[in-house]
Scaffold this motif. Structure first.
Motif, PDB file in Angstrom:
ATOM      1  N   UNK A 181       0.818  -1.214   0.000  1.00 40.23           N
ATOM      2  CA  UNK A 181       0.000   0.000   0.000  1.00 40.23           C
ATOM      3  C   UNK A 181       0.855   1.269   0.000  1.00 40.23           C
ATOM      4  N   UNK A 182       1.972   1.219   0.713  1.00 39.00           N
ATOM      5  CA  UNK A 182       2.931   2.346   0.718  1.00 39.00           C
ATOM      6  C   UNK A 182       4.244   1.815   0.174  1.00 39.00           C
ATOM      7  N   UNK A 183       4.608   2.161  -1.053  1.00 41.66           N
ATOM      8  CA  UNK A 183       5.856   1.647  -1.623  1.00 41.66           C
ATOM      9  C   UNK A 183       7.050   1.914  -0.716  1.00 41.66           C
ATOM     10  N   UNK A 184       7.847   0.869  -0.481  1.00 44.32           N
ATOM     11  CA  UNK A 184       9.008   0.962   0.388  1.00 44.32           C
ATOM     12  C   UNK A 184       8.754   0.487   1.803  1.00 44.32           C
ATOM     13  N   UNK A 185       7.472   0.273   2.153  1.00 49.65           N
ATOM     14  CA  UNK A 185       7.130  -0.139   3.526  1.00 49.65           C
ATOM     15  C   UNK A 185       6.443  -1.489   3.517  1.00 49.65           C
ATOM     16  N   UNK A 186       6.862  -2.361   4.430  1.00 51.04           N
ATOM     17  CA  UNK A 186       6.115  -3.575   4.741  1.00 51.04           C
ATOM     18  C   UNK A 186       6.311  -3.854   6.226  1.00 51.04           C
ATOM     19  N   UNK A 187       5.769  -4.963   6.700  1.00 47.49           N
ATOM     20  CA  UNK A 187       5.846  -5.235   8.134  1.00 47.49           C
ATOM     21  C   UNK A 187       7.278  -5.404   8.629  1.00 47.49           C
ATOM     22  N   UNK A 188       8.195  -5.753   7.729  1.00 38.61           N
ATOM     23  CA  UNK A 188       9.606  -5.849   8.133  1.00 38.61           C
ATOM     24  C   UNK A 188      10.179  -4.495   8.514  1.00 38.61           C
ATOM     25  N   UNK A 189       9.518  -3.414   8.078  1.00 42.71           N
ATOM     26  CA  UNK A 189      10.000  -2.058   8.365  1.00 42.71           C
ATOM     27  C   UNK A 189       9.308  -1.432   9.571  1.00 42.71           C
ATOM     28  N   UNK A 190       8.435  -2.192  10.259  1.00 47.54           N
ATOM     29  CA  UNK A 190       7.608  -1.574  11.294  1.00 47.54           C
ATOM     30  C   UNK A 190       8.393  -1.143  12.526  1.00 47.54           C
ATOM     31  N   UNK A 191       9.598  -1.644  12.714  1.00 49.99           N
ATOM     32  CA  UNK A 191      10.381  -1.177  13.851  1.00 49.99           C
ATOM     33  C   UNK A 191      11.123   0.122  13.548  1.00 49.99           C
ATOM     34  N   UNK A 192      11.401   0.361  12.262  1.00 50.46           N
ATOM     35  CA  UNK A 192      12.018   1.637  11.880  1.00 50.46           C
ATOM     36  C   UNK A 192      10.961   2.705  11.640  1.00 50.46           C
ATOM     37  N   UNK A 193       9.881   2.328  10.974  1.00 48.38           N
ATOM     38  CA  UNK A 193       8.770   3.235  10.709  1.00 48.38           C
ATOM     39  C   UNK A 193       7.495   2.582  11.239  1.00 48.38           C
ATOM     40  N   UNK A 194       7.206   2.740  12.526  1.00 50.98           N
ATOM     41  CA  UNK A 194       6.069   2.027  13.125  1.00 50.98           C
ATOM     42  C   UNK A 194       4.728   2.495  12.571  1.00 50.98           C
ATOM     43  N   UNK A 195       3.778   1.556  12.529  1.00 50.53           N
ATOM     44  CA  UNK A 195       2.400   1.918  12.190  1.00 50.53           C
ATOM     45  C   UNK A 195       1.635   2.326  13.445  1.00 50.53           C
ATOM     46  N   UNK A 196       1.893   1.629  14.558  1.00 50.52           N
ATOM     47  CA  UNK A 196       1.216   1.907  15.840  1.00 50.52           C
ATOM     48  C   UNK A 196      -0.298   1.966  15.673  1.00 50.52           C
TER      49      UNK A 196
END
Length: 422
Positions: free
Chosen positions: A143-158
């Protein structure tokens, strides 16, 4: 013996065993079985009402992987410093000990609609007469290019409360002086329409206390959003010059992120940020897809009973549903759960069923004692859950009314969590 007052088995190993596996007493005695998957505002409520109102005539099993449930609603107030994390944490002990609900802490991994069974990750297979799915949301891949759940610790969804909420607040508190926070807001429909903008308010409140020269960038694919005039009035009043929002007219719908470089690219323009909260597009929790009851990203239901339009033995609640006019909120899920519980109990025990009516209110905090709300009442039609009437806070309200609105929200939180968890 009152079956809904069965004592939950003691402590230690016996208690752990009782939580890991459902009580099979009901199978030998022929009570109808209801399995509920998901222990949030919809699932916990429907389980409690089924157990309470059937007075033990229905065997209720609640499947929820977490032993401690953190409400997504009010999690923004933790970010803003108005609550501590423990105040939004709730356990399932009372549902087990006081209401006789079989609480199973495991993941549901399979549903056989023909055999009417649920398979758990631990290997258990639960039979059901009626199944209730209330799994909340998952995120749309890519849904957001460059982001997936593997990135949630760097860019959290919260946007699932708990450790992610804690992480985002820690990142905000560690921002460099004068740093930049970015939020990538989600497209419609999504959980809690005012939620991202209350979060912006709470981030701004926190930063105004600890990092007053910091800036906030909101990248938004939507032309307009819930309570927009109220939030924008509040941001101008309390956080003048701190918040910038980029809508689709200026590329808010053309965004990609790079978690490694900590950049947000908006319509080709690269923005360097210090903290980034990515809230992606959303869909029904995966168990709905596994069950084969989705129509696209959401599970369509009949508003008269919240029964799936694809399986008469499955009811779906809350954020996962495609039901019509109600927003995806904790209040909505709680309201829908009571309708579903009444319908299921009527079908299984012959008790009286009344016409479905629903309500919802969403409160938001903009700054200290500056609370606003929006809400409506609804009724079921054959096509959908339809809005009957509504209300919303007005711009320019005096401080006493805004404080009263905030205090009303505190009372509601205490009430709904008691209604969910007993």
């Amino acid at each position: 013996m009152k079956l809904n007052r069965r004592a939950f088995i003691g402590t230690g190993a016996a208690a752990a065993a009782a939580l890991q596996a459902p009580n099979v007493w009901g199978a030998a005695h022929g009570r109808p079985k209801v399995v509920v998957i998901g222990g949030g505002a919809g699932g916990a409520t429907v389980a409690r009402y089924l157990a309470k109102d059937s007075k033990g005539e229905i065997d209720v099993t609640l499947v929820e992987p977490t032993r401690q449930y953190y409400t997504c609603f009010f999690s923004n107030l933790y970010i803003g410093g108005f609550r501590d994390l423990s105040s939004i944490a709730h356990s399932y002990g009372t549902l087990a000990s006081e209401y006789g609900i079989n609480v199973v802490h495991d993941w549901a991994t399979g549903i056989d609609r023909d055999a009417k069974t649920v398979t758990l990750a631990g290997g258990a297979v639960l039979p059901y007469d009626k199944l209730v799915l209330s799994p909340g949301i998952d995120f749309v891949d890519g849904a957001v290019p460059g982001w997936d759940l593997n990135a949630q610790n760097k860019m959290p969804h919260a946007y699932k409360a708990g450790s992610q909420t804690e992480l985002l607040k820690a990142q905000l508190e560690s921002m460099p002086e004068g740093g930049r926070f970015a939020m990538v807001a989600p497209p419609n429909p999504y959980r809690c329409p005012p939620g991202p903008y209350e979060r912006v308010s709470m981030v701004a409140h926190l930063l105004s206390q600890i990092n007053p020269t910091a800036k906030i960038l909101v990248v938004d694919p939507k032309e307009k959003f819930s309570k927009q005039a109220l939030f924008e009035e509040g941001w101008n009043r309390h956080y003048a010059g701190m918040v910038e929002r980029i809508g689709p007219d200026f590329g808010g719908d053309k965004v990609e992120v790079d978690p490694g470089a900590m950049t947000v690219t908006v319509d080709g323009v690269v923005e360097k940020v210090d903290v980034c909260n990515v809230i992606p597009a959303q869909k029904a929790g995966r168990i709905c897809e596994i069950a084969g009851i989705n129509d696209g990203n959401w599970a369509p239901v009949d508003g008269h009973s919240m029964v799936s339009r694809m399986d008469a033995n499955i009811h779906v609640l809350g954020d996962a549903t495609n039901q019509g006019d109600m927003p995806k909120s904790g209040f909505s899920a709680n309201s829908q759960a009571k309708v579903a519980a009444m319908a299921i109990r009527g079908e299984l025990t012959g008790s009286k069923v009344f016409p479905a009516k629903f309500s919802n209110t969403c409160w938001s905090l903009i700054d200290t004692d500056d609370g606003v709300k929006v809400g409506a009442s609804y009724q079921a039609t054959d096509e959908k859950i339809a809005k009957v009437d509504g209300f919303i806070s007005q711009t320019g309200e005096d401080a006493a009314l805004r404080k009263a609105t905030y205090e009303e929200s505190l009372g509601w939180y205490a009430g709904i969590t008691a209604d969910m968890f007993g």
